[in-house]
Every structure is written in C-alpha cells, then in structure tokens.
Design a protein around this motif. Structure first.
Motif, mmCIF file in Angstrom:
data_model
loop_
_atom_site.group_PDB
_atom_site.id
_atom_site.type_symbol
_atom_site.label_atom_id
_atom_site.label_comp_id
_atom_site.label_asym_id
_atom_site.label_seq_id
_atom_site.Cartn_x
_atom_site.Cartn_y
_atom_site.Cartn_z
ATOM 1 N N VAL A 286 -26.311 -15.993 -17.211
ATOM 2 C CA VAL A 286 -25.313 -16.942 -17.707
ATOM 3 C C VAL A 286 -25.051 -16.737 -19.202
ATOM 4 O O VAL A 286 -23.951 -16.974 -19.687
ATOM 5 N N GLU A 287 -26.057 -16.249 -19.913
ATOM 6 C CA GLU A 287 -25.988 -16.142 -21.370
ATOM 7 C C GLU A 287 -24.651 -15.564 -21.862
ATOM 8 O O GLU A 287 -23.959 -16.179 -22.658
ATOM 9 N N GLY A 288 -24.288 -14.408 -21.344
ATOM 10 C CA GLY A 288 -23.077 -13.742 -21.812
ATOM 11 C C GLY A 288 -21.795 -14.488 -21.460
ATOM 12 O O GLY A 288 -20.743 -14.245 -22.034
ATOM 13 N N PHE A 289 -21.873 -15.394 -20.510
ATOM 14 C CA PHE A 289 -20.679 -16.081 -20.019
ATOM 15 C C PHE A 289 -20.583 -17.520 -20.514
ATOM 16 O O PHE A 289 -19.611 -18.211 -20.223
ATOM 17 N N LYS A 290 -21.627 -17.974 -21.237
ATOM 18 C CA LYS A 290 -21.796 -19.387 -21.571
ATOM 19 C C LYS A 290 -20.537 -20.049 -22.135
ATOM 20 O O LYS A 290 -20.185 -21.160 -21.746
ATOM 21 N N ALA A 291 -19.886 -19.301 -23.029
ATOM 22 C CA ALA A 291 -18.736 -19.870 -23.729
ATOM 23 C C ALA A 291 -17.599 -20.230 -22.777
ATOM 24 O O ALA A 291 -16.719 -21.011 -23.132
ATOM 25 N N GLU A 292 -17.605 -19.665 -21.591
ATOM 26 C CA GLU A 292 -16.497 -19.901 -20.654
ATOM 27 C C GLU A 292 -16.758 -21.049 -19.673
ATOM 28 O O GLU A 292 -15.908 -21.364 -18.854
ATOM 29 N N VAL A 293 -17.937 -21.628 -19.752
ATOM 30 C CA VAL A 293 -18.257 -22.679 -18.781
ATOM 31 C C VAL A 293 -17.622 -24.005 -19.213
ATOM 32 O O VAL A 293 -17.776 -24.433 -20.352
ATOM 33 N N ALA A 294 -16.894 -24.643 -18.305
ATOM 34 C CA ALA A 294 -16.278 -25.945 -18.586
ATOM 35 C C ALA A 294 -17.187 -27.054 -18.061
ATOM 36 O O ALA A 294 -17.841 -26.884 -17.035
ATOM 37 N N TRP A 295 -17.229 -28.160 -18.797
ATOM 38 C CA TRP A 295 -18.148 -29.253 -18.454
ATOM 39 C C TRP A 295 -17.416 -30.562 -18.253
ATOM 40 O O TRP A 295 -16.461 -30.867 -18.964
ATOM 41 N N VAL A 296 -17.898 -31.372 -17.315
ATOM 42 C CA VAL A 296 -17.442 -32.752 -17.180
ATOM 43 C C VAL A 296 -18.483 -33.608 -17.895
ATOM 44 O O VAL A 296 -19.671 -33.510 -17.596
ATOM 45 N N THR A 297 -18.019 -34.402 -18.858
ATOM 46 C CA THR A 297 -18.983 -35.184 -19.642
ATOM 47 C C THR A 297 -18.774 -36.691 -19.487
ATOM 48 O O THR A 297 -19.587 -37.473 -19.944
ATOM 49 N N LYS A 298 -17.658 -37.096 -18.878
ATOM 50 C CA LYS A 298 -17.357 -38.534 -18.805
ATOM 51 C C LYS A 298 -16.905 -38.945 -17.422
ATOM 52 O O LYS A 298 -16.371 -38.133 -16.670
ATOM 53 N N TYR A 299 -17.123 -40.201 -17.088
ATOM 54 C CA TYR A 299 -16.401 -40.818 -15.978
ATOM 55 C C TYR A 299 -15.813 -42.092 -16.538
ATOM 56 O O TYR A 299 -16.504 -42.842 -17.243
ATOM 57 N N GLY A 300 -14.544 -42.339 -16.284
ATOM 58 C CA GLY A 300 -13.891 -43.489 -16.914
ATOM 59 C C GLY A 300 -14.135 -43.455 -18.411
ATOM 60 O O GLY A 300 -13.932 -42.430 -19.049
ATOM 61 N N GLU A 301 -14.618 -44.553 -18.957
ATOM 62 C CA GLU A 301 -14.872 -44.622 -20.392
ATOM 63 C C GLU A 301 -16.318 -44.282 -20.752
ATOM 64 O O GLU A 301 -16.693 -44.263 -21.918
#
Ligand code: 87F
Length: 702
Positions: A286-301
């Motif tokens: 994953v190391e070389g690809f890390k910058a391309e990973v998208a994350w979900v950080t919220k639900y609603g507020e």
C-alpha cells in the motif's frame, strides 16, 4: 547567484522601498487594520522548515512560488503546502505553461526585491515597476481560517485571514489576483466547465465534430460526448457513463464472465470500505499507493470513530476471508471474481475511460496449492484478456511481463497486455495478471494442510481489467466523423433508415422496414429502426455515424421497388445493395467488418514499434512517436538511466516538428514481450553495452 540578506536590505533601503523589513511590514499590517498572530523563529528557507512552525488550528502553510515568462512578466503563486501545483491552471488563465519558468534568484530580487526562501505576497509593494502581473491564489486556501505568511523576512511568520490579504492588502494596491484550482485534475474540470459555458452561450451544440483526429485530445473529448458515451460531472476525474457507453462495458462483462466460468471462477461481492487497521496490515504494497486512497471521515455532522478507506483494490478486504475459507488442500483452488467500482484519487490529468478517479473493473483473485497451478492460471487469464481486446474490441495487444520496477510490488511477477495508441505512439497498459507467489498468503495466513498433513501457504494470483479498455477501443477505431464501433460491442449493430419520397407510401415503407427489422432480430442481431419524422435522413446518417453504428441500411424508393436494401459500412464507408432474401448475409458481413477493423488496427500498431541498437536511434524513434523494441540487459539501474535521460533529452513541450506538437516525457519499459527472438552470447544492451538478456519494449505511456 545568491545574495545575502544584508545585500538585499541594502538594495531595499537604497531603493526607498515601502516595506524594507519585517518591522515595517508588521507596522503596515497594523495600520491597515489587519489582525495577525506572529511567530518569531530562526530562518525557515524551505517548506520542510516552514511546516515545523507551530501555527494555530485552521491555518494553512503557504507555498510561495514566483514564476516568470519569456517577456519577464511575473506571476506569484500562493498555494496550500499540500497542493500538487500542476500546469493546466495556466491555460485557464489564458497563459501558456510552456512559457513559464520558476524565477531564479536574481529574478526574484528584480521583481520582489526578495530572495528564494523569503518570497511572500507583502513584497508585492516593492514591485514598483508592476512586473508581477497576477497573484494566483490556490482555491484550497479559501477553506482555511487563516494563512501563514512571512512578513518580508522568513524569521517571522504571521497568520492572517485570506480575506484580509485580499481586501485590506491587495485590493487597495490595485493588484490583480485570481483564486483558482491549481492541481491538474481540478483545473481540467474548470476548463471543461468554461468550455461548456461558452458552448452553451454560443449555442454551439453543432452536430459535427469540429476537429480532425490529428488534433487528438480535442477530438477524443468531442467524440465521447457527441457519441453520447460520456457526460461530464462536477467531481473532477469522475464521468457519467451513458447507456451507449455502458452497453460496451456490459458486453465486456458478458464475454469475460463466460470465459472465466470455464475456469470455475465464481462471482462474489465484497464490501467497498476498508478499516485503517486492515488497510495497513499489509503496509508494503500500500505504501507506494497511499496518496491515492480516498477516505470517508464523517456521517452527517459527526466524525466517524474510525475513518474508512474506499477500496482502491480489494486484497486487504478479501484475503482475511480467504484465510478463514482455506483450511485443507481440498478447499483449493479458491477462485473468485467481482465486478465493482474502484476509487483512486489520482492527481495526474484525468481522461475519460483512460484515467479516472472512479472506474469500473473486474478483479479476480485465486489461491492454489501449487506454484505451477497458480502460474498456469496467470497465463490463462492473460490469454482471456488478449481475447477481450482482440475478439470483442478489435484492439491488438502485446502480451508481456513487466520489469521488476514496473511490476505490482506485492507480487512475484506481473504479466500484462499492452497496446499502443497509433495516433501518438503512447503505450497503454490494457490489463494485468499477477503471480503473487506466497507473499500475501504469508501475510494474511492463508495456509492449508497439504496431502502429507504439512502446513503450507497458498500460491495466489490476481488480475484486473477496467473500463480503460473502452478508451483504447475509441482511440484505435474512431475517425474524423466520430466513433467507429466494432460490431460485437455495438448497442445497435444496424440502424435502418427509411428514406421517404413522394412516390412512396410512407406506411408501406415503414412496414417494410419493420419486416426487415424483425428478420434481423430473429438472427440475434441488434437492430434499431429510426423512423422519427422530425429529423431528415441526412441528419440521421450523421448522428448514427457519429455514434459509430457499424452498418446503416437505407431503404428508399429504389430499394423498395427492387426488394433491396442499401448497406453502408461505417468503418470503410463502403456502400452496396443486397437483396432482402440475402439479408441473412449481414451476420457474416458484421464478422467481416470486425476482422477488417482488427487487421487494420494490427497494422497501425505494428507501425508504432521500431527497433533501435543505440541511444541515437532510440531517441529518434521516440521523438517520432514510436515505441521501441531493444535488446536489454535487464538491469534496474540501466532502466532508470534510460528513463531519466530520455526525459531530459525529449523536446520542449511547445516545440513543433513538421507542424506536429511533440510529446515530451520520459520513456519507460512497457513490457518484456512473451514472443521473443533469441539473444545470443555477446549481443549487447542498446544502452549500456552489457550482455543483453531479452528484448524489451519502451515507450511513453498513458
Ligand atoms: C492504489 C491505492 C492503493 C494499484 C492502488 O492489478 C492500492 C493500490 O494495490 C494497489 N493501485 N494497486 C495494485 C493493484 C493490484 C491488483 N489488484 C487486483 C491488480 C488487479 C486486481
């Protein structure tokens, strides 16, 4: 030339500058009513130093870049420190990136009376000759409460609001500034929107494609929209796949699904979210690809307790389950496949189908009890990929192995189908099939008891084919009039167009067309009768040509009377009559069209492969938009040198040869083709002269 601060101060003072030092600058901020938080520290000449300064939450570190063009016009860029500043935004501003260079020390001094490591927007007051034409502000910065800047000198950092910088500082100075997206991906989107707006304004929705295929990137943009494959969307790098385009994907799915079923691969579905813990379990790959990973950080507020990654590939999702399912050698082979979407947050220039942030693919993952069986699986799938490209899309590919530096780092070796886009000679990776060895099975503990009751790790493969394949097909076959579809993927293989004439009863003509349609449907052909009466036949001809329908059947008075239809072939514009009783020939004709398109494509591909025995020949061929097959030593060091040197020596982006804009960028290895001539003892690597091992194909690539 480096000047010490002392010399600069001297110049500043001699020139009666308004803001010669930080004290003057801070005083000025107060005078202008700009609130600031100041931090005093040792000089921080680089970004790495700057980000060590503790600033308040909600404050952005700013990268200050001073560009200069050939006419000594300067442009100051204020970018969020994490922004990957691209080139495309220049175009949005109506400027050419090819003319822009980062300013050298003496130029920084000339324009801002400042120096490298001290560049800051306050120094603009010292630009008495108005050399700085625009201050370009990263849109990202508007998301922060404050920005961190140096007041003339980099021994102090002030935090002020971007609003104050604009309204209380730049505006009163009458300075032009522009807030704009600076990454290429975002700038592309902005450009598209601008283009769309001007199109809409001018009602420029003309039917015809306005450029020739030789104007390749503009041509591609127009083809995909006018053929109704793609609609643009307001998230950069994401596109709407319209029915005409999605049907192609469905055909690929059907065809490939049938193929893998013969290998007992089963379809499944795994979730799209990955916990951070899971994703990091397998850090190395994953190391070389890390910058391309998208994350979900919220639900609603609310914030999620634990952010979730959106799958960029599913190894870390699937393999923990594999470990549960594989206990004994009787559980092997395990073969699963899934058809899903994938998200990779790319920052390179997005191109519909070819490079997108969300795309569709299949990913297959298998586990075997022996290495031999796994390797066999890898090559069987590679053959399937070749068939998808050849039999369905009429696109020729070269089967090969990736070099050590280009392979999937998580595996033992990567096989690939590569193609070459004839128009620009760029290599395009079509699909990959990996032999993973036991790397993942050891990490995820996918082990089993073999027939001798010994614990053994499974041998694994993984393989993927994406919607990129559709892009390759469009690029290969399209022409000046638009899309040209190979028959097996066309939603409509045949359109029937009645040609109304005063001597012909409209109802009868329609019935005849309907009859023919029914005959063809019985032959399992995909047919559409376009009997709309609000469009002329000519308009319909154009429309269906643009959409790439392989065959048009025209039925006018002559055809009606003689029990004939007129056949017009899209790919070569051949026109001829056939009798209705011979209409079952159309099936064969469609196959012939496929074959002819494939043969033509093979010739075009082969014309883009040249051989070279030395560096000079290599660069000559590369600059003539070719890929190059060379004898090679297979040393990584040599590969890196070729990459570096070819990049440096390639032509300037804005230079033209024979009126054609030259491609720039370095050449990399595309693959080591499976089909190889033997290399004998004493035959040399084209680049370093050491003993050559195999032929390798080099090229610029997508
Ligand atoms: C991007 C982000 C995170 C490619 C990535 O080729 C991880 C990755 O692992 C990543 N981009 N890859 C390599 C994918 C390897 C392999 N996976 C199964 C395939 C075919 C299908």
């Amino acid at each position: 030339m480096w000047k010490s601060r002392k010399i600069i101060y001297k110049i500043l003072i001699e020139n009666n500058l308004l803001l010669p030092n930080k004290q003057a600058c801070l005083n000025q901020l107060t005078k202008l009513g700009i609130n600031y938080i100041a931090h005093h520290h040792d000089p921080v000449p680089t970004m790495d130093d700057v980000i060590k300064i503790q600033v308040t939450n909600g404050t952005a570190y700013v990268k200050n870049l001073l560009y200069v063009d050939k006419k000594s016009n300067y442009y100051l860029i204020l970018a969020n420190h994490t922004t990957q500043v691209g080139k495309l935004f220049w175009k949005t501003l109506g400027l050419s990136s090819g003319n822009m260079r980062l300013s050298k020390e003496e130029q920084i001094l000339e324009a801002l009376k400042s120096s490298k490591g001290n560049i800051n927007p306050f120094a603009i007051v010292n630009d008495s000759n108005n050399r700085v034409k625009n201050i370009i502000i990263d849109e990202e910065l508007t998301k922060f409460q404050r920005v961190a800047l140096h007041p003339i000198e980099n021994t102090t950092t002030v935090e002020i609001s971007l609003d104050d910088l604009q309204n209380k500082f730049l505006k009163p100075l009458n300075r032009q500034y522009t807030i704009i997206k600076l990454t290429d991906a975002e700038a592309e989107q902005q450009l598209q929107q601008l283009k769309q707006q001007s199109n809409d304004q001018q009602h420029l929705q003309t039917l015809a494609i306005t450029v020739k295929k030789s104007d390749f990137s503009e041509w591609y943009q127009q083809v995909i929209r006018k053929a109704e494959l793609i609609e643009y969307y307001d998230v950069s790098g994401c596109y709407i796949l319209r029915p005409w385009g999605y049907f192609i994907w469905e055909q690929i799915q059907r065809y490939f699904d049938d193929l893998i079923r013969t290998e007992d691969v089963e379809n499944t579905y795994f979730p799209m979210f990955i916990s951070a813990k899971h994703l990091n379990k397998e850090k190395e790959h994953v190391e070389g690809f890390k910058a391309e990973v998208a994350w979900v950080t919220k639900y609603g507020e609310s914030d999620l307790n634990e952010p979730l990654a959106i799958r960029p590939t599913s190894e870390t999702i699937m393999y923990p389950a594999f470990a549960k399912w594989v206990q004994s050698h009787r559980d092997l082979p395990l073969k699963v496949n899934q058809w899903t979407n994938i998200v990779r947050w790319e920052f390179k220039f997005p191109t519909p189908f070819i490079r997108t942030r969300e795309f569709l693919w299949q990913e297959g993952h298998t586990a075997h009890s022996t290495k031999e069986e796994a390797i066999k699986q890898v090559y069987t799938i590679l053959d399937f990929y070749e068939q998808v490209y050849g039999e369905l899309l009429a696109v020729p590919v070269i089967k090969g192995i990736k070099t050590e530096s280009e392979k999937f780092a998580g595996g033992d070796f990567t096989t690939t189908v590569e193609t070459i886009i004839p128009q620009n000679g760029r290599g395009l990776q079509g699909a990959t099939s990996h032999h993973l060895g036991q790397n993942f099975s050891k990490m995820f503990e996918i082990n089993f008891e073999d027939d001798k009751k010994q614990k053994a790790f499974a041998w694994q493969t993984s393989w993927g084919l994406t919607t990129r394949s559709i892009g390759a097909m469009i690029m290969f076959h399209g022409d000046d009039k638009g899309l040209v579809l190979p028959p097996r993927i066309a939603k409509y293989q045949i359109v029937i167009i009645p040609i109304i004439h005063k001597d012909l009863d409209e109802k009868q003509l329609n019935e005849r067309c309907e009859q023919i349609k029914q005959i063809l449907i019985k032959q399992k052909l995909r047919v559409h009768l376009d009997n709309r009466d609000n469009y002329s036949p000519g308009w319909k001809f154009n429309k269906w040509e643009q959409k790439g329908v392989p065959i048009r059947l025209e039925i006018g008075p002559g055809e009606f009377k003689n029990n004939e239809v007129r056949v017009v072939q899209r790919f070569d514009n051949k026109k001829y009559q056939i009798k209705i009783e011979e209409i079952n020939k159309l099936n064969q004709i469609l196959d012939n069209i496929h074959n002819a398109m494939f043969e033509k494509a093979k010739i075009e591909l082969n014309q883009r492969i040249k051989q070279a025995d030395n560096w000079k020949e290599f660069m000559t061929q590369l600059n003539q938009r070719n890929t190059i097959l060379t004898k090679w030593c297979e040393r990584q060091e040599c590969e890196q040198q070729v990459k570096g040197k070819s990049g440096m020596e390639s032509k300037e982006k804005d230079s033209e040869i024979n009126g054609q804009v030259q491609l720039t960028g370095s050449a990399k290895t595309l693959c080591i083709p499976l089909k190889q001539d033997e290399i004998k003892e004493g035959e040399q690597c084209f680049h370093c002269g050491q003993q050559a091992k195999r032929y390798v194909l080099w090229g610029r690539s997508y």
